[in-house]
Scaffold this active site. Sequence first.
Site, PDB file in Angstrom:
ATOM      1  N   GLU A  83       5.618  -3.247   1.158  1.00  0.00           N
ATOM      2  CA  GLU A  83       5.646  -3.132  -0.450  1.00  0.00           C
ATOM      3  C   GLU A  83       4.854  -1.829  -0.767  1.00  0.00           C
ATOM      4  O   GLU A  83       3.692  -1.678  -0.665  1.00  0.00           O
ATOM      5  CB  GLU A  83       4.937  -4.348  -1.228  1.00  0.00           C
ATOM      6  CG  GLU A  83       5.663  -5.718  -1.004  1.00  0.00           C
ATOM      7  CD  GLU A  83       6.910  -5.693  -1.940  1.00  0.00           C
ATOM      8  OE1 GLU A  83       7.230  -4.828  -2.864  1.00  0.00           O
ATOM      9  OE2 GLU A  83       7.787  -6.668  -1.474  1.00  0.00           O
ATOM     10  N   GLY A 129       0.689  -1.252  -0.018  1.00  0.00           N
ATOM     11  CA  GLY A 129      -0.038   0.017   0.266  1.00  0.00           C
ATOM     12  C   GLY A 129       0.676   1.191   0.192  1.00  0.00           C
ATOM     13  O   GLY A 129       2.171   1.162  -0.296  1.00  0.00           O
ATOM     14  N   SER A 130       0.344   2.219   0.521  1.00  0.00           N
ATOM     15  CA  SER A 130       1.062   3.539   0.269  1.00  0.00           C
ATOM     16  C   SER A 130       2.035   3.798   1.516  1.00  0.00           C
ATOM     17  O   SER A 130       1.996   3.094   2.570  1.00  0.00           O
ATOM     18  CB  SER A 130      -0.139   4.739   0.407  1.00  0.00           C
ATOM     19  OG  SER A 130      -0.917   4.463   1.747  1.00  0.00           O
ATOM     20  N   PRO A 131       3.114   4.563   1.242  1.00  0.00           N
ATOM     21  CA  PRO A 131       4.075   4.793   2.224  1.00  0.00           C
ATOM     22  C   PRO A 131       3.550   5.527   3.534  1.00  0.00           C
ATOM     23  O   PRO A 131       3.864   5.173   4.602  1.00  0.00           O
ATOM     24  CB  PRO A 131       4.779   6.051   1.757  1.00  0.00           C
ATOM     25  CG  PRO A 131       4.790   5.573   0.334  1.00  0.00           C
ATOM     26  CD  PRO A 131       3.487   5.176   0.159  1.00  0.00           C
ATOM     27  N   GLY A 154       2.177   2.503   5.300  1.00  0.00           N
ATOM     28  CA  GLY A 154       3.037   1.790   5.795  1.00  0.00           C
ATOM     29  C   GLY A 154       3.540   1.939   7.107  1.00  0.00           C
ATOM     30  O   GLY A 154       4.063   1.385   8.002  1.00  0.00           O
ATOM     31  N   CYS A 163       1.929   0.696  -9.194  1.00  0.00           N
ATOM     32  CA  CYS A 163       2.917   1.135  -8.174  1.00  0.00           C
ATOM     33  C   CYS A 163       4.399   1.471  -8.924  1.00  0.00           C
ATOM     34  O   CYS A 163       4.936   2.310  -8.323  1.00  0.00           O
ATOM     35  CB  CYS A 163       3.293   0.283  -7.164  1.00  0.00           C
ATOM     36  SG  CYS A 163       3.595  -1.491  -7.594  1.00  0.00           S
TER      37      CYS A 163
HETATM   38  P1  NAD Z   1      -3.451   2.412   1.035  1.00  0.00           P
HETATM   39  O1  NAD Z   1      -2.342   2.457   1.760  1.00  0.00           O
HETATM   40  O2  NAD Z   1      -4.520   3.331   1.233  1.00  0.00           O
HETATM   41  O3  NAD Z   1      -4.238   0.899   1.431  1.00  0.00           O
HETATM   42  C1  NAD Z   1      -3.733  -0.430   1.356  1.00  0.00           C
HETATM   43  C2  NAD Z   1      -4.419  -1.368   2.368  1.00  0.00           C
HETATM   44  O4  NAD Z   1      -4.354  -0.768   3.629  1.00  0.00           O
HETATM   45  C3  NAD Z   1      -5.969  -1.417   2.190  1.00  0.00           C
HETATM   46  O5  NAD Z   1      -6.214  -2.772   2.303  1.00  0.00           O
HETATM   47  C4  NAD Z   1      -6.539  -0.487   3.244  1.00  0.00           C
HETATM   48  O6  NAD Z   1      -7.730  -1.089   3.592  1.00  0.00           O
HETATM   49  C5  NAD Z   1      -5.587  -0.522   4.399  1.00  0.00           C
HETATM   50  N1  NAD Z   1      -5.618   0.847   5.176  1.00  0.00           N
HETATM   51  C6  NAD Z   1      -5.840   1.673   5.016  1.00  0.00           C
HETATM   52  N2  NAD Z   1      -5.901   2.597   5.918  1.00  0.00           N
HETATM   53  C7  NAD Z   1      -5.247   2.038   6.917  1.00  0.00           C
HETATM   54  C8  NAD Z   1      -4.733   2.232   8.053  1.00  0.00           C
HETATM   55  N3  NAD Z   1      -4.973   3.643   8.700  1.00  0.00           N
HETATM   56  N4  NAD Z   1      -4.547   1.414   8.950  1.00  0.00           N
HETATM   57  C9  NAD Z   1      -4.302   0.264   8.353  1.00  0.00           C
HETATM   58  N5  NAD Z   1      -4.634  -0.549   7.248  1.00  0.00           N
HETATM   59  C10 NAD Z   1      -5.189   0.525   6.561  1.00  0.00           C
HETATM   60  O7  NAD Z   1      -3.022   2.078  -0.489  1.00  0.00           O
HETATM   61  P2  NAD Z   1      -4.031   1.963  -1.670  1.00  0.00           P
HETATM   62  O8  NAD Z   1      -4.607   3.144  -1.967  1.00  0.00           O
HETATM   63  O9  NAD Z   1      -4.818   0.850  -1.451  1.00  0.00           O
HETATM   64  O10 NAD Z   1      -2.701   1.635  -2.967  1.00  0.00           O
HETATM   65  C11 NAD Z   1      -2.200   2.598  -3.564  1.00  0.00           C
HETATM   66  C12 NAD Z   1      -0.716   2.613  -2.786  1.00  0.00           C
HETATM   67  O11 NAD Z   1      -0.127   1.369  -2.885  1.00  0.00           O
HETATM   68  C13 NAD Z   1       0.278   3.493  -3.733  1.00  0.00           C
HETATM   69  O12 NAD Z   1       1.109   3.998  -3.111  1.00  0.00           O
HETATM   70  C14 NAD Z   1       1.032   2.342  -4.687  1.00  0.00           C
HETATM   71  O13 NAD Z   1       2.285   2.704  -5.047  1.00  0.00           O
HETATM   72  C15 NAD Z   1       1.075   1.338  -3.361  1.00  0.00           C
HETATM   73  N6  NAD Z   1       1.388   0.090  -4.028  1.00  0.00           N
HETATM   74  C16 NAD Z   1       2.331  -0.600  -3.832  1.00  0.00           C
HETATM   75  C17 NAD Z   1       2.625  -1.736  -4.666  1.00  0.00           C
HETATM   76  C18 NAD Z   1       4.115  -2.583  -4.345  1.00  0.00           C
HETATM   77  O14 NAD Z   1       4.046  -3.823  -4.772  1.00  0.00           O
HETATM   78  N7  NAD Z   1       5.058  -2.086  -3.740  1.00  0.00           N
HETATM   79  C19 NAD Z   1       1.690  -2.498  -5.417  1.00  0.00           C
HETATM   80  C20 NAD Z   1       0.387  -1.677  -5.441  1.00  0.00           C
HETATM   81  C21 NAD Z   1       0.356  -0.284  -4.918  1.00  0.00           C
END
Ligand code: NAD
Length: 466
Positions: free
Chosen positions: A211, A189-191, A194, A245
């Site tokens: 990731e 997910g997002s930094p 993360g 990503c």
């Molecule tokens: P996000 O971080 O918003 O969400 C990812 C997951 O985290 C979701 O399941 C969400 O429900 C959960 N989440 C959301 N808020 C949370 C919190 N406060 N506490 C715990 N969990 C929480 O990311 P997104 O919008 O779903 O995806 C986009 C991001 O992911 C972009 O930054 C993209 O670059 C990255 N990404 C990385 C990879 C990789 O392989 N490195 C692959 C795909 C996407």
Amino acid sequence: MTQTINSVFEAQQQYKYTLRNTNAAQRIKKLKTLKASIEKNESSIYKALQNDLRKSHFEAAVTEVIFIYGEIDFAIKNLGKWMRPRRVGKSMVSLMAKNRIYYEPKGSCLIISPWNYPFQLMMSPLLSAIAAGNCAILKPSELSPSTSQIISKIIKECFEEQEICCFEGDVTVSTTLLNLPFDHIFFTGSPAIGKIVMEAAAKHLTSVTLELGGKSPTIIDQSANISNAAEKIAWGKLVNAGQTCIAPDYILVPEHKEQEFIKAYSEATQRLFFKNNQQINEDAYAKIINPKHFKRIVALIEDATSKGAKISYGGETQEVSQTINPTLLTQLPSAANIMNEEIFGPVLPIITYKTVDDAIATVNSKSKPLALYIFSEDSKNTRHIINNTSAGGTCVNDVLIHISNPKLPFGGVNSSGMGSCHGIFGFKTFSHERAVVFQSAMNMSSMIYPPYEGKSWVLKLLKKLM
Ligand code: NAD
């Protein structure tokens, strides 16, 4: 929900000890069961991806489903080899001993995934967790609900909750899960999120794989074939409408090549993503996931143009269908928000530079990216760029394709992530590398035991041999 989560977690705490003792054949059987269930549900997976993201059948097959079949097959083929304890050399005090690395399962794992490749990004870590002999709780993204549902169905078909269980839901579900003392957390997910995950993991000293994302640059140098670069970048940027990503986030082009790139990119885009050169071909071009992200990307364009940037190509948006046409921005001020946050959409800023070192300085002024792409016919320049930048992964004269080789690690560095996945790297991520020494009856350990009088010869020997 909290009660159910806690009881599944507790059940997995028991069952993980049973799973530890599974052999390669048993784990391969699980992987085959998973693959068979995916095959059985394939048409529902495509429908779900169409619902969530307007992903075409072809794109979904290539980037999500067949991708996972490939990874499962690769794991099945290699698992016996990966699991085998690895022999390593001896040290002075274990000279007669057998020294091995055992790959033991981490135990109970939490996998949290995002919405952009919602099937692939849950299944890929999951198959590595299974290969490594773990229990897992899965939390797919609430923003791709159709895919989350089908993932849940597949998991129910294949596994008992005490082994693998999927909890759909939003941040409240994630937060409940993150309070539990898992043995490992694999988060994609997002930094920003993360950091929340890592903070929660720190409370239990749980290991994490992150990731993440960020701004992945592309450097085109003087020697590059511009039309070839433009076509590849157009595909890599616009597949899944830029919601990838490792999509090229911004382009660095030599000043005098800017116009040539704009022309080549717009022509490539027309060829790949438009019907009759006018209308977006919705079978090849995904929608933006939801109104919030649609507005976020539109706001990035508006902010940039209000600060002096120019739309050099595209810029059209359709709110009803959540579609943003392929767009090129030029003359960007560094204060534009689009130059400071991950775009995650089909908008490509072009930054011009005078020397390759200027381009390198721009890249290094930002956080370490998940991917860095180089288009060059000059091997010296290519080496210079690689040696003076840092990135999770790099392609030279292409984009994205490094993700498709399970023999390569996939992951970020610092703010773009930590740890890696795919193939043996995924297997190791979900394993603890345990040092095991089988001492022999004829051992030399006692030479370092007290009393130490008269043992200066031991120190001399150790200095020489260790
Ligand atoms: P996000 O971080 O918003 O969400 C990812 C997951 O985290 C979701 O399941 C969400 O429900 C959960 N989440 C959301 N808020 C949370 C919190 N406060 N506490 C715990 N969990 C929480 O990311 P997104 O919008 O779903 O995806 C986009 C991001 O992911 C972009 O930054 C993209 O670059 C990255 N990404 C990385 C990879 C990789 O392989 N490195 C692959 C795909 C996407």
